[in-house]
Design a protein around this motif. Structure first.
Motif, PDB file in Angstrom:
ATOM      1  N   ARG B 149      66.885 -20.062  14.661  1.00 19.06           N
ATOM      2  CA  ARG B 149      66.406 -19.617  15.744  1.00 19.06           C
ATOM      3  C   ARG B 149      64.769 -20.288  15.558  1.00 19.06           C
ATOM      4  N   HIS B 150      64.454 -20.411  16.629  1.00 17.95           N
ATOM      5  CA  HIS B 150      63.080 -21.253  16.872  1.00 17.95           C
ATOM      6  C   HIS B 150      62.337 -20.262  17.482  1.00 17.95           C
ATOM      7  N   ASP B 151      61.147 -19.657  17.062  1.00 14.15           N
ATOM      8  CA  ASP B 151      60.326 -18.895  17.806  1.00 14.15           C
ATOM      9  C   ASP B 151      59.719 -19.661  19.198  1.00 14.15           C
ATOM     10  N   ARG B 152      59.348 -20.666  18.962  1.00 10.19           N
ATOM     11  CA  ARG B 152      58.999 -21.594  20.174  1.00 10.19           C
ATOM     12  C   ARG B 152      59.901 -22.796  20.286  1.00 10.19           C
ATOM     13  N   ALA B 153      60.228 -23.333  21.353  1.00  6.71           N
ATOM     14  CA  ALA B 153      61.369 -24.644  21.174  1.00  6.71           C
ATOM     15  C   ALA B 153      60.724 -25.142  22.652  1.00  6.71           C
ATOM     16  N   LEU B 154      61.242 -26.406  22.383  1.00  5.35           N
ATOM     17  CA  LEU B 154      61.062 -27.505  23.686  1.00  5.35           C
ATOM     18  C   LEU B 154      62.264 -27.967  23.976  1.00  5.35           C
ATOM     19  N   ALA B 155      62.529 -27.967  25.413  1.00  6.28           N
ATOM     20  CA  ALA B 155      64.017 -28.290  26.036  1.00  6.28           C
ATOM     21  C   ALA B 155      63.713 -30.046  26.382  1.00  6.28           C
ATOM     22  N   VAL B 156      64.416 -30.677  25.896  1.00  5.45           N
ATOM     23  CA  VAL B 156      64.098 -32.214  26.361  1.00  5.45           C
ATOM     24  C   VAL B 156      64.873 -32.715  27.013  1.00  5.45           C
ATOM     25  N   THR B 157      64.706 -33.162  28.274  1.00  9.53           N
ATOM     26  CA  THR B 157      65.564 -33.813  29.211  1.00  9.53           C
ATOM     27  C   THR B 157      65.937 -35.339  29.240  1.00  9.53           C
ATOM     28  N   THR B 158      64.936 -35.861  28.365  1.00  8.33           N
ATOM     29  CA  THR B 158      64.816 -37.414  28.724  1.00  8.33           C
ATOM     30  C   THR B 158      64.609 -38.158  27.298  1.00  8.33           C
ATOM     31  N   PRO B 159      65.502 -38.868  26.602  1.00  4.49           N
ATOM     32  CA  PRO B 159      65.229 -39.432  25.308  1.00  4.49           C
ATOM     33  C   PRO B 159      64.113 -40.387  25.364  1.00  4.49           C
ATOM     34  N   ALA B 160      63.295 -40.360  24.185  1.00  3.25           N
ATOM     35  CA  ALA B 160      62.185 -41.061  23.941  1.00  3.25           C
ATOM     36  C   ALA B 160      62.448 -42.237  23.306  1.00  3.25           C
ATOM     37  N   ALA B 161      61.973 -43.629  23.690  1.00  2.41           N
ATOM     38  CA  ALA B 161      62.100 -44.732  23.122  1.00  2.41           C
ATOM     39  C   ALA B 161      60.953 -44.924  22.016  1.00  2.41           C
ATOM     40  N   PRO B 162      61.387 -45.644  20.888  1.00  3.08           N
ATOM     41  CA  PRO B 162      60.598 -45.542  19.966  1.00  3.08           C
ATOM     42  C   PRO B 162      59.142 -46.328  20.227  1.00  3.08           C
ATOM     43  N   GLY B 163      57.925 -45.817  19.903  1.00  2.00           N
ATOM     44  CA  GLY B 163      56.764 -46.439  20.067  1.00  2.00           C
ATOM     45  C   GLY B 163      56.218 -45.912  21.716  1.00  2.00           C
TER      46      GLY B 163
END
Lengths: 419, 419
Positions: B149-163
């Motif tokens: 269970r996360h008290d606060r979370a981030l819903a990510v819709t797009t992957p990040a590229a390294p850098g």
């Protein structure tokens, strides 16, 4: 005409304290066009009052009123070249085969038939109306002409036209005639030239007082933007001063605004996660009329007022700060200072293509090499390597390689590395 | 290679003390080409010795040696935008239909599966390698994912590229890498940028000391050319000072030459009827290597040496003096000061045709209006009305109306009246 520049944002989530549309957490949901932002500057940066100063202090100042000559110039008929002052009518009969002889005098009162040696700039002897150049007259000595003997004579081979070789009194300007228009920024040599026209005092626009509050981003770039901004404010005719930063930003802003015509805040212009972001402080203490401009870099720029001072909020990272200064703040400084002249922008071929988005004005830093503009990545060092910048209008998707683009120099003197 | 620039003249009439060919009594029988005169300047105006100064004093100075960065910049991997620092590999599975949940932290040590809120410019937390922009991630609270269970979370819709969104340590420059070349004239902002790279001192070329001896023509224009020359000497990187004029011109010249790298004498550069013409004085006390240049206005310019100082004799009337300064003396000041950059010259359409003679370089003062160049009569007031000048080469008979010509601004900042 009252224009409401205030940006209306839908506060969909009052609990979060952010507009729903502000997904990038920049503090603004919509961006004004650069043209809208410039209209705001036009309304709020009104030319300051004039002051009278000695002409010796006038270089770089902007004339608040036209300047008229106090004298005729030249102040007398004067020789425009070295030669011999004569009455043109005396020389009518001269031709190369039958040279005409005139009495040669080196000074003294002129009499009919005299030629008087004269230096360029000297006042014409009364009675003369032309200067014969040396090459159409030869000196001779011990000459008899008619019954008279001249100790020294001049053999003239070409007739002079009345007024030839003479700068007539008042031919360049007359007392009372306007020589410089209002709005002119005086050049280094102008003061000497005006003094020469008998002008000892001029009415100039008071220099805008610009307070720079460089708070910078959290990474500590603040000491970079201060010097960069101060140099540009001076270029644009303003007196810039760095505000003393206390721990209390609202108090710093209020103090800066009290003594300035314009306050430029550099840094914390987005909202980010800061409690002390500049837009919120300005909105709380004064007015924040506009926040967010379709300008890249520099989109988090804000415009407002605090007391009687116009306040511009610029981003803190150096390239964004400089872009926002050049595209918006420079106009405010120049308008306050009455500068009605615009820069002459040379066209330079582009070394590589520039791609830009529709709907945003983009500023691309470039380096000049072999008189071609090379676009630079807009990191912090771009400012060190850049000689100037190119602006892509919001209606353009960019420029092709080789196309001629307007080049805006970063420095007042446009130097380019020689090939 | 020794070049004898001395002008040989046939003294056909020793009694008169003038060369036979000098029918215009200018003091010289032949004119050197401007290119010859510039070669003389090139040989005699050698770059001065370097000196080491604090970087804070360096604006407008010319680098005598390349400058290298003392640090890596950025000094650490830093966020390039506001957003969330993540490990790119953690976000691979994210897509708009099945947002990936990360634990949201506002600081502290990063662990796998964490997203840490970060401001542009801040150092990346150890373990992270990308910054997700706000718009591809939504904050959520009280979220269950798997068994945790996360008290606060981030819903990510797009992957990040390294850098992505990261300024890598040393990506802009590295310690020891050359950032500025020798010969560069430092701009106002450069000092701050160099300080930011850890550079505290730089080697610059000593500023040329230029003594201005304004003796003017007999008509008394001397006070006009002094200020005009001093402003231009400063523009070209020199320190100009007006020599104190005594009654004794030879003594004034000798004193001026003793303390200067370059002496500019303005006035009495022709021979005219003066006993005290500058060319004769220079020839008597030092050397007069060249007198008379195919330059209009400015043809009576002379070049020579007095002690260790290079001496330039310019005409005293303001337009001629300024023309000779721009075409010859400016080059001497810049060469002494090590300026290896040349001006970027914008092309401007000509409003009216210019007619010029073959065999002489002609300088035409112009005023800019509606971004067109309007040729001016070259009287004394041309300098007041002119925004710059156009040069007609010796091989050209002039330019047609409407043709694009190179425009040389008279002022370091090129302002033109707005239409």
């Amino acid at each position: 005409m009252a224009i409401d520049f205030r940006v209306t944002v839908p506060w969909a989530d009052p609990a979060a304290g952010r507009p729903a549309a502000d997904v990038r957490q920049l503090g603004f949901a919509t961006r004004a066009t650069l043209a809208t932002a410039l209209s705001w500057v036009e309304l709020h940066a009104r030319v300051l009052a004039p002051e009278t100063i000695p002409v010796s202090c006038a270089p770089h100042r902007v004339l608040a009123a036209p300047v008229g000559s106090r004298i005729d110039r030249p102040d007398a008929d004067r020789a425009a070249r070295d030669g011999h002052a004569v009455l043109a009518a005396d020389t009518e009969a001269a031709d190369p085969y039958t040279p005409l002889l005139l009495r040669l005098a080196d000074g003294g009162a002129w009499r009919h038939g005299d030629a008087i040696t004269i230096a360029s700039g000297a006042a014409m002897p009364a009675g003369t109306d032309a200067v014969l150049p040396f090459e159409v007259a030869a000196r001779q000595s011990g000459v008899h002409q008619g019954g008279a003997r001249h100790d020294r004579a001049l053999a003239v081979t070409t007739p002079a036209a009345p007024g030839a070789g003479v700068r007539r009194r008042g031919s360049e300007t007359q007392a009372g005639r306007e020589v410089l228009a209002a709005g002119r920024r005086l050049r280094a040599g102008d003061a000497a030239l005006l003094a020469d026209l008998g002008v000892t005092e001029v009415d100039v626009v008071r220099r805008p007082r610009v307070a720079v509050v460089a708070i910078g981003p959290k990474s500590g770039d603040a000491d970079l933007v201060g010097p960069i901004l101060l140099a540009r404010i001076w270029r644009d005719g303003g007196c810039g001063a760095s505000a003393t930063m206390g721990d209390d930003l609202p108090a710093t802003l209020t103090a800066a605004a009290a003594g300035a015509d314009l306050v430029i805040v550099a840094g914390r212009s987005g909202s980010g996660a800061d409690d002390d972001a500049a837009p919120g402080l300005l909105a709380a203490g004064g007015t924040l009329d506009l926040h967010g401009v379709a300008l890249q870099p520099g989109e988090s720029t804000g415009l407002g007022q605090l007391g009687t001072a116009t306040v511009l909020l610029l981003p803190g990272d150096p390239p964004s700060c400089l872009a926002a200064y050049e595209m918006l703040a420079a106009s405010a400084v120049r308008r306050l200072g009455g500068v009605s002249e615009s820069e002459l922008v040379p066209m330079v071929p582009l070394d590589r293509k520039i791609v830009s988005g529709i709907g945003v004005v983009e500023l691309i830093f470039v380096r000049l090499q072999d008189r071609r503009a090379i676009p630079l990545a807009s990191d912090g060092l771009a400012l060190l390597y850049a000689d100037g910048y190119v602006v892509v209008p919001e209606t353009s998707e960019g420029f092709a390689a080789g196309s001629l683009v307007p080049f805006h120099p970063l420095d007042s003197s446009t130097w380019t590395r020689s090939p």
